[in-house]
Design a protein around this motif. Structure first.
Motif, PDB file in Angstrom:
ATOM      1  N   CYS A  93      -7.050   8.699   0.572  1.00 20.49           N
ATOM      2  CA  CYS A  93      -7.808   9.253  -0.554  1.00 20.49           C
ATOM      3  C   CYS A  93      -9.317   9.026  -0.432  1.00 20.49           C
ATOM      4  CB  CYS A  93      -7.282   8.685  -1.871  1.00 20.49           C
ATOM      5  SG  CYS A  93      -7.757   6.972  -2.135  1.00 20.49           S
TER       6      CYS A  93
ATOM      7  N   CYS B 221     -10.155   4.452   2.430  1.00 18.64           N
ATOM      8  CA  CYS B 221      -8.706   4.658   2.486  1.00 18.64           C
ATOM      9  C   CYS B 221      -8.416   5.925   3.287  1.00 18.64           C
ATOM     10  CB  CYS B 221      -8.149   4.779   1.070  1.00 18.64           C
ATOM     11  SG  CYS B 221      -6.423   5.298   1.005  1.00 18.64           S
TER      12      CYS B 221
ATOM     13  N   GLU C 100      -4.973   3.983  -5.468  1.00 20.73           N
ATOM     14  CA  GLU C 100      -3.516   4.171  -5.352  1.00 20.73           C
ATOM     15  C   GLU C 100      -2.720   2.932  -5.739  1.00 20.73           C
ATOM     16  OE1 GLU C 100      -2.382   6.571  -1.740  1.00 20.73           O
ATOM     17  OE2 GLU C 100      -4.445   6.052  -1.241  1.00 20.73           O
TER      18      GLU C 100
ATOM     19  N   CYS D  29      -5.872  -0.317  -1.968  1.00 21.52           N
ATOM     20  CA  CYS D  29      -6.642   0.868  -2.307  1.00 21.52           C
ATOM     21  C   CYS D  29      -6.745   0.893  -3.833  1.00 21.52           C
ATOM     22  CB  CYS D  29      -5.939   2.128  -1.801  1.00 21.52           C
ATOM     23  SG  CYS D  29      -6.700   3.603  -2.487  1.00 21.52           S
TER      24      CYS D  29
ATOM     25  N   TYR E 233       0.845  -1.200   0.000  1.00 20.92           N
ATOM     26  CA  TYR E 233       0.000   0.000   0.000  1.00 20.92           C
ATOM     27  C   TYR E 233       0.882   1.253   0.000  1.00 20.92           C
ATOM     28  CZ  TYR E 233      -2.997   3.653   2.077  1.00 20.92           C
ATOM     29  OH  TYR E 233      -3.657   4.815   2.346  1.00 20.92           O
TER      30      TYR E 233
HETATM   31 ZN   LIG Z   1      -6.235   5.482  -1.241  1.00 24.12          ZN
END
Ligand SMILES: [Zn+2]
Length: 289
Positions: A259, A256, A279, A276, A189
């Motif tokens: 975001c 998330c 991302e 996510c 991540y």
């Molecule tokens: Zn995110």
């Protein structure tokens, strides 16, 4: 399952007890522990601990290595793997015994080291230090991700152009020691890499981000004294708090933190993966940098 940060916390807590008195007696339950290459009842040899004095406690990957000394004899080592649900504790010999205690090592100062493991995927083995270090699983382990020389270049070289997905490559203890599903997902991540990306598609810049993110994820885990989801605690009984700081692991369906996109969770092999979607996008048939 305890990963590098949790095992490191156990190591530090064991050191603080400064066990130095010789072993007077060993008790082992009748139930089998970890099995497979390097692990079997006959290889445990824990009864031989009698008369040995404990010394320094080391860690390699997810393994604890307690050194033992005895006059004029080569150094020995108790290898301990916590498996899925194992923990060690140091207590006085008269303290109540927990269920699922499988090993009790009694010392000459009325203290005792106990190994407790409800699911019995953990393992113990006592042998000459050279033999422990020179044989599987210790000799098969990849580099330590917290060592100074751990870089993306080294990680890419360890992966040897593997066609497997990056999540599974990072879980492979021969590639890098100590990572499990929690810290791998957190690292991917941070690195912005989809867990199902083929490792062979990653450019040097992506490997660097993954190496840096892995080290960062592990260090944060240690700062927060480990992730306690169910069983994990250190040798003094203290639990960790990193479960509250996880960004993706166990958070499928949540927003998330960065975001606001809904985190996506799915089964990859027999373990959950989380990402996510904004991302860590899907990339097919092209290089990832
Ligand atoms: Zn995110």
């Amino acid at each position: 399952m305890p990963e590098l940060p949790e095992v490191e916390m156990v190591r530090r807590s064991l050191r603080r007890f400064r066990l130095r008195a010789p072993v007077t007696r060993v008790w082992r339950s009748r139930l089998a522990l970890r099995t497979g290459e390097a692990w079997s009842r006959s290889k445990e040899r824990v009864q031989r601990l009698k008369g040995w004095r404990p010394g320094e406690v080391d860690r390699r990957g997810k393994y604890l290595m307690m050194r033992f000394h005895r006059e004029e004899m080569a150094e020995s080592c108790l290898l301990l793997h916590l498996g899925m649900s194992g923990h060690v504790e140091v207590c006085h010999a008269n303290e109540a015994l927990e269920d699922h205690t499988h090993l009790r090592i009694f010392f000459d100062d009325d203290r005792e080291l106990r190994f407790v493991d409800p699911r019995r995927f953990g393992g113990v083995r006592f042998d000459a230090r050279g033999r422990i270090e020179g044989s599987h699983p210790i000799s098969s382990l990849g580099p330590e991700p917290l060592d100074r020389g751990f870089t993306g270049l080294l990680l890419a070289a360890q992966a040897k152009g593997s066609r497997r997905v990056i999540r599974d490559v990072l879980l492979d203890q021969r590639v890098v020691a100590g990572l499990g599903n929690i810290y791998v997902l957190e690292a991917l991540y941070e690195a912005g890499i989809h867990p199902a990306t083929k490792a062979s598609r990653l450019r040097a810049s992506a490997w660097e981000r993954i190496a840096t993110a892995s080290t960062g994820a592990l260090r944060r885990g240690i700062e927060n004294k480990g992730t306690t989801l169910q069983d994990y605690r250190d040798a003094s009984g203290a639990t960790g708090t990193h479960q509250h700081a996880l960004r993706v692991y166990g958070r499928g369906g949540d927003a998330c933190d960065r975001c606001g996109a809904t985190l996506d969770a799915w089964m990859m092999g027999n373990r959950t993966a989380v990402r996510c979607p904004a991302e860590q996008p899907v990339v097919r048939g092209r290089w990832v940098s």
